[in-house]
Design a protein around this motif. Structure first.
Motif, PDB file in Angstrom:
ATOM      1  N   GLU A  45       0.819  -1.210   0.000  1.00  0.00           N
ATOM      2  CA  GLU A  45       0.000   0.000   0.000  1.00  0.00           C
ATOM      3  C   GLU A  45       0.848   1.254   0.000  1.00  0.00           C
ATOM      4  O   GLU A  45       0.493   2.256  -0.624  1.00  0.00           O
ATOM      5  CB  GLU A  45      -0.933  -0.004   1.211  1.00  0.00           C
ATOM      6  N   MET A  46       1.989   1.228   0.697  1.00  0.00           N
ATOM      7  CA  MET A  46       2.790   2.432   0.865  1.00  0.00           C
ATOM      8  C   MET A  46       3.848   2.622  -0.218  1.00  0.00           C
ATOM      9  O   MET A  46       4.289   3.738  -0.463  1.00  0.00           O
ATOM     10  CB  MET A  46       3.467   2.432   2.235  1.00  0.00           C
ATOM     11  N   MET A  47       4.264   1.532  -0.885  1.00  0.00           N
ATOM     12  CA  MET A  47       5.379   1.654  -1.822  1.00  0.00           C
ATOM     13  C   MET A  47       5.033   1.358  -3.273  1.00  0.00           C
ATOM     14  O   MET A  47       5.678   1.872  -4.180  1.00  0.00           O
ATOM     15  CB  MET A  47       6.524   0.726  -1.400  1.00  0.00           C
ATOM     16  N   CYS A  48       4.033   0.517  -3.507  1.00  0.00           N
ATOM     17  CA  CYS A  48       3.839  -0.024  -4.855  1.00  0.00           C
ATOM     18  C   CYS A  48       2.730   0.687  -5.618  1.00  0.00           C
ATOM     19  O   CYS A  48       1.815   1.252  -5.030  1.00  0.00           O
ATOM     20  CB  CYS A  48       3.530  -1.516  -4.779  1.00  0.00           C
ATOM     21  N   ASP A  49       2.824   0.652  -6.958  1.00  0.00           N
ATOM     22  CA  ASP A  49       1.739   1.163  -7.788  1.00  0.00           C
ATOM     23  C   ASP A  49       0.965   0.022  -8.448  1.00  0.00           C
ATOM     24  O   ASP A  49       0.046   0.265  -9.221  1.00  0.00           O
ATOM     25  CB  ASP A  49       2.251   2.150  -8.847  1.00  0.00           C
ATOM     26  N   ARG A  50       1.347  -1.209  -8.096  1.00  0.00           N
ATOM     27  CA  ARG A  50       0.644  -2.376  -8.629  1.00  0.00           C
ATOM     28  C   ARG A  50       0.897  -3.559  -7.712  1.00  0.00           C
ATOM     29  O   ARG A  50       1.988  -3.678  -7.137  1.00  0.00           O
ATOM     30  CB  ARG A  50       1.151  -2.675 -10.042  1.00  0.00           C
ATOM     31  N   SER A  51      -0.101  -4.406  -7.561  1.00  0.00           N
ATOM     32  CA  SER A  51       0.044  -5.582  -6.714  1.00  0.00           C
ATOM     33  C   SER A  51      -0.323  -6.841  -7.490  1.00  0.00           C
ATOM     34  O   SER A  51      -1.390  -6.912  -8.093  1.00  0.00           O
ATOM     35  CB  SER A  51      -0.858  -5.453  -5.477  1.00  0.00           C
ATOM     36  N   ILE A  52       0.576  -7.816  -7.458  1.00  0.00           N
ATOM     37  CA  ILE A  52       0.299  -9.142  -8.015  1.00  0.00           C
ATOM     38  C   ILE A  52       0.158 -10.084  -6.828  1.00  0.00           C
ATOM     39  O   ILE A  52       1.117 -10.326  -6.097  1.00  0.00           O
ATOM     40  CB  ILE A  52       1.418  -9.616  -8.960  1.00  0.00           C
ATOM     41  N   ILE A  53      -1.073 -10.568  -6.602  1.00  0.00           N
ATOM     42  CA  ILE A  53      -1.351 -11.414  -5.443  1.00  0.00           C
ATOM     43  C   ILE A  53      -1.263 -12.880  -5.851  1.00  0.00           C
ATOM     44  O   ILE A  53      -1.914 -13.311  -6.805  1.00  0.00           O
ATOM     45  CB  ILE A  53      -2.735 -11.091  -4.849  1.00  0.00           C
ATOM     46  N   VAL A  54      -0.435 -13.628  -5.125  1.00  0.00           N
ATOM     47  CA  VAL A  54      -0.180 -15.035  -5.440  1.00  0.00           C
ATOM     48  C   VAL A  54      -0.687 -15.896  -4.288  1.00  0.00           C
ATOM     49  O   VAL A  54      -0.481 -15.571  -3.114  1.00  0.00           O
ATOM     50  CB  VAL A  54       1.328 -15.287  -5.658  1.00  0.00           C
ATOM     51  N   ALA A  55      -1.349 -16.992  -4.626  1.00  0.00           N
ATOM     52  CA  ALA A  55      -1.789 -17.972  -3.626  1.00  0.00           C
ATOM     53  C   ALA A  55      -1.745 -19.358  -4.233  1.00  0.00           C
ATOM     54  O   ALA A  55      -2.121 -19.546  -5.389  1.00  0.00           O
ATOM     55  CB  ALA A  55      -3.202 -17.652  -3.142  1.00  0.00           C
ATOM     56  N   ASN A  56      -1.233 -20.299  -3.469  1.00  0.00           N
ATOM     57  CA  ASN A  56      -1.154 -21.690  -3.944  1.00  0.00           C
ATOM     58  C   ASN A  56      -0.436 -21.808  -5.281  1.00  0.00           C
ATOM     59  O   ASN A  56      -0.805 -22.629  -6.126  1.00  0.00           O
ATOM     60  CB  ASN A  56      -2.547 -22.304  -4.044  1.00  0.00           C
ATOM     61  N   ILE A  91      -1.591 -16.976  -9.734  1.00  0.00           N
ATOM     62  CA  ILE A  91      -1.953 -15.572  -9.573  1.00  0.00           C
ATOM     63  C   ILE A  91      -3.440 -15.478  -9.258  1.00  0.00           C
ATOM     64  O   ILE A  91      -4.282 -15.924 -10.039  1.00  0.00           O
ATOM     65  CB  ILE A  91      -1.615 -14.757 -10.838  1.00  0.00           C
ATOM     66  N   ALA A  92      -3.748 -14.897  -8.098  1.00  0.00           N
ATOM     67  CA  ALA A  92      -5.140 -14.700  -7.708  1.00  0.00           C
ATOM     68  C   ALA A  92      -5.658 -13.365  -8.210  1.00  0.00           C
ATOM     69  O   ALA A  92      -6.851 -13.217  -8.471  1.00  0.00           O
ATOM     70  CB  ALA A  92      -5.280 -14.770  -6.185  1.00  0.00           C
ATOM     71  N   ALA A  93      -4.783 -12.367  -8.321  1.00  0.00           N
ATOM     72  CA  ALA A  93      -5.196 -11.050  -8.818  1.00  0.00           C
ATOM     73  C   ALA A  93      -3.980 -10.272  -9.263  1.00  0.00           C
ATOM     74  O   ALA A  93      -2.891 -10.409  -8.698  1.00  0.00           O
ATOM     75  CB  ALA A  93      -5.955 -10.281  -7.739  1.00  0.00           C
ATOM     76  N   ASP A  94      -4.170  -9.462 -10.277  1.00  0.00           N
ATOM     77  CA  ASP A  94      -3.146  -8.538 -10.764  1.00  0.00           C
ATOM     78  C   ASP A  94      -3.809  -7.172 -10.802  1.00  0.00           C
ATOM     79  O   ASP A  94      -4.612  -6.890 -11.697  1.00  0.00           O
ATOM     80  CB  ASP A  94      -2.665  -8.974 -12.150  1.00  0.00           C
ATOM     81  N   ILE A  95      -3.534  -6.337  -9.799  1.00  0.00           N
ATOM     82  CA  ILE A  95      -4.337  -5.149  -9.533  1.00  0.00           C
ATOM     83  C   ILE A  95      -3.500  -3.883  -9.561  1.00  0.00           C
ATOM     84  O   ILE A  95      -2.502  -3.772  -8.849  1.00  0.00           O
ATOM     85  CB  ILE A  95      -5.029  -5.257  -8.157  1.00  0.00           C
ATOM     86  N   ARG A 113      -9.129 -19.004   0.444  1.00  0.00           N
ATOM     87  CA  ARG A 113      -9.777 -20.182  -0.129  1.00  0.00           C
ATOM     88  C   ARG A 113      -8.769 -21.070  -0.838  1.00  0.00           C
ATOM     89  O   ARG A 113      -7.784 -20.589  -1.390  1.00  0.00           O
ATOM     90  CB  ARG A 113     -10.861 -19.744  -1.127  1.00  0.00           C
ATOM     91  N   ASP A 114      -9.041 -22.350  -0.842  1.00  0.00           N
ATOM     92  CA  ASP A 114      -8.152 -23.294  -1.527  1.00  0.00           C
ATOM     93  C   ASP A 114      -8.339 -23.248  -3.033  1.00  0.00           C
ATOM     94  O   ASP A 114      -7.451 -23.587  -3.800  1.00  0.00           O
ATOM     95  CB  ASP A 114      -8.417 -24.720  -1.046  1.00  0.00           C
ATOM     96  N   ASP A 115      -9.524 -22.851  -3.482  1.00  0.00           N
ATOM     97  CA  ASP A 115      -9.820 -22.865  -4.905  1.00  0.00           C
ATOM     98  C   ASP A 115     -10.386 -21.518  -5.300  1.00  0.00           C
ATOM     99  O   ASP A 115     -11.203 -20.954  -4.616  1.00  0.00           O
ATOM    100  CB  ASP A 115     -10.841 -23.963  -5.226  1.00  0.00           C
ATOM    101  N   PHE A 116      -9.915 -20.963  -6.383  1.00  0.00           N
ATOM    102  CA  PHE A 116     -10.394 -19.662  -6.844  1.00  0.00           C
ATOM    103  C   PHE A 116     -10.136 -19.553  -8.339  1.00  0.00           C
ATOM    104  O   PHE A 116      -9.290 -20.243  -8.898  1.00  0.00           O
ATOM    105  CB  PHE A 116      -9.697 -18.513  -6.102  1.00  0.00           C
ATOM    106  N   SER A 117     -10.863 -18.668  -8.951  1.00  0.00           N
ATOM    107  CA  SER A 117     -10.606 -18.380 -10.358  1.00  0.00           C
ATOM    108  C   SER A 117      -9.682 -17.184 -10.448  1.00  0.00           C
ATOM    109  O   SER A 117      -9.643 -16.350  -9.566  1.00  0.00           O
ATOM    110  CB  SER A 117     -11.928 -18.065 -11.075  1.00  0.00           C
ATOM    111  N   GLN A 118      -8.905 -17.114 -11.497  1.00  0.00           N
ATOM    112  CA  GLN A 118      -7.978 -15.992 -11.683  1.00  0.00           C
ATOM    113  C   GLN A 118      -8.743 -14.710 -11.919  1.00  0.00           C
ATOM    114  O   GLN A 118      -9.698 -14.687 -12.669  1.00  0.00           O
ATOM    115  CB  GLN A 118      -7.040 -16.256 -12.864  1.00  0.00           C
ATOM    116  N   ARG A 119      -8.306 -13.649 -11.233  1.00  0.00           N
ATOM    117  CA  ARG A 119      -8.963 -12.360 -11.380  1.00  0.00           C
ATOM    118  C   ARG A 119      -7.900 -11.347 -11.773  1.00  0.00           C
ATOM    119  O   ARG A 119      -6.854 -11.283 -11.134  1.00  0.00           O
ATOM    120  CB  ARG A 119      -9.616 -11.920 -10.069  1.00  0.00           C
ATOM    121  N   GLN A 120      -8.167 -10.564 -12.790  1.00  0.00           N
ATOM    122  CA  GLN A 120      -7.205  -9.574 -13.246  1.00  0.00           C
ATOM    123  C   GLN A 120      -7.897  -8.264 -13.543  1.00  0.00           C
ATOM    124  O   GLN A 120      -9.019  -8.234 -13.978  1.00  0.00           O
ATOM    125  CB  GLN A 120      -6.462 -10.030 -14.504  1.00  0.00           C
TER     126      GLN A 120
END
Length: 319
Positions: A192-203, A206-210, A310-317
């Motif tokens: 939140e304080m340093m980045c202009d983009r977040s790539i969230i990884v789980a299992n 990529i869960a989200a590229d925001i 969650r253990d299962d999710f669809s990719q969100r971008q």
């Protein structure tokens, strides 16, 4: 331009990274965010050439880093979570040693890095005597020695006290003005304080590229708390049937049924929807008294939890 194309990596039967793809253009600070064991460090080790992907490619300026590893590594600086220093060396001697390994003009480069990384007060100290904060600064100086195009940092503020964290964050933000920086972390405030983009990884996926800008504009709208007078709970519920994009309504238990008292509720909108204009119109049309209407903003922590719990999710971008 860094392009990560469908990379995967397994350790025995365990798939640490599973078909990850993303690209990063120059001049951005990107957070690679995820819980422990999500695959962040493995991904970074593949980007920096320490590990070879089982499948997929990593391209830097259009060239495959596995085909031209020396060229790729000359453009990448890497600071692991725990930098393996020679603790009995003096800081200046250590930087001189690293400069010689790169074949650089050590006097010119060391002087610049000592100033850039705020190491001047400790240049003649033994590395083993340095605080954790100064050790992180020395790790940054090492990673920057070859003036890399891309700087990859694994948990750069791990183990630091609040003052040291603030200092290292400021340093990274300054470095990020002229370079692409990738920060691996599970600390949400870092992103939140340093980045202009977040790539969230789980299992390992990529869960989200925001985009942080879009996250703040569109994804932070949360539940609305509303407190009214001049209506009953039933009248409020009936009125809300005329408001579109409401996901759910929770009436506050201690609210009274009396028209002279307060009726309070928490209204959950559909994702990305701002219900406040519709709710205000409803209050005007019904001649109720509006005492409070407050929208709770989702934090990155809320989004992170929703995507990684969650253990299962669809990719969100979201580009």
């Amino acid at each position: 331009m860094l392009e990560v194309l469908h990379i995967s990596k397994s350790y025995g039967t365990f798939k640490a990274v599973n078909d990850i793809s993303f690209s990063i253009s120059e001049g951005h600070i990107v957070g690679l965010l995820g819980p422990n064991g999500a695959g962040k460090t493995t991904t970074m080790k593949m980007i920096t050439g320490f590990l070879k992907p089982d499948s997929g490619k990593i391209m830097l300026d259009g060239k495959d880093i596995t085909q031209e590893p020396e060229l790729a590594k000359s453009k990448i600086g890497y600071m692991p979570e725990n930098v393996p220093f020679y603790s009995d060396m003096i800081v200046e001697q250590y930087l001189s040693y690293i400069a010689e390994l790169y074949g650089l003009n050590k006097e010119e480069r060391i002087s610049k890095l000592a100033s850039e990384c705020a190491l001047l007060p400790v240049m003649h100290k033994n590395i083993g005597e340095l605080s954790r904060g100064y050790r992180q600064r020395l790790g940054l100086a090492h990673a920057l020695m070859n003036d890399p195009q891309i700087l990859v940092l694994d948990e750069p503020t791990s183990g630091l006290d609040p003052n040291q964290i603030s200092s290292v964050r400021s340093l990274i933000k300054e470095i990020g003005k002229t370079r692409t920086v990738i920060i691996s972390t599970h600390i949400l405030s870092e992103v939140e304080m340093m980045c202009d983009r977040s790539i969230i990884v789980a299992n390992g996926r990529i869960a989200a590229d925001i985009s942080m800008e879009k996250l703040k504009k569109h994804n932070l709208r949360g539940d609305i708390f509303i407190q009214l007078g001049g209506c009953t709970k039933q009248e409020l519920l009936e009125g809300l049937t005329r408001v579109q994009n409401i996901k759910s309504v929770i009436l506050i238990k201690n609210a009274t049924h009396s028209k002279q008292g307060f009726v309070s509720a928490v209204i959950r909108p559909e994702q990305g929807t701002d219900l406040r204009p519709q709710l205000y119109s409803l209050v005007k049309q019904t001649d109720w008294t509006l005492y409070e209407m407050t929208q709770r903003h989702k934090s990155l922590e809320d989004i992170f939890h929703n995507l990684t719990a969650r253990d299962d999710f669809s990719q969100r971008q979201e580009q």
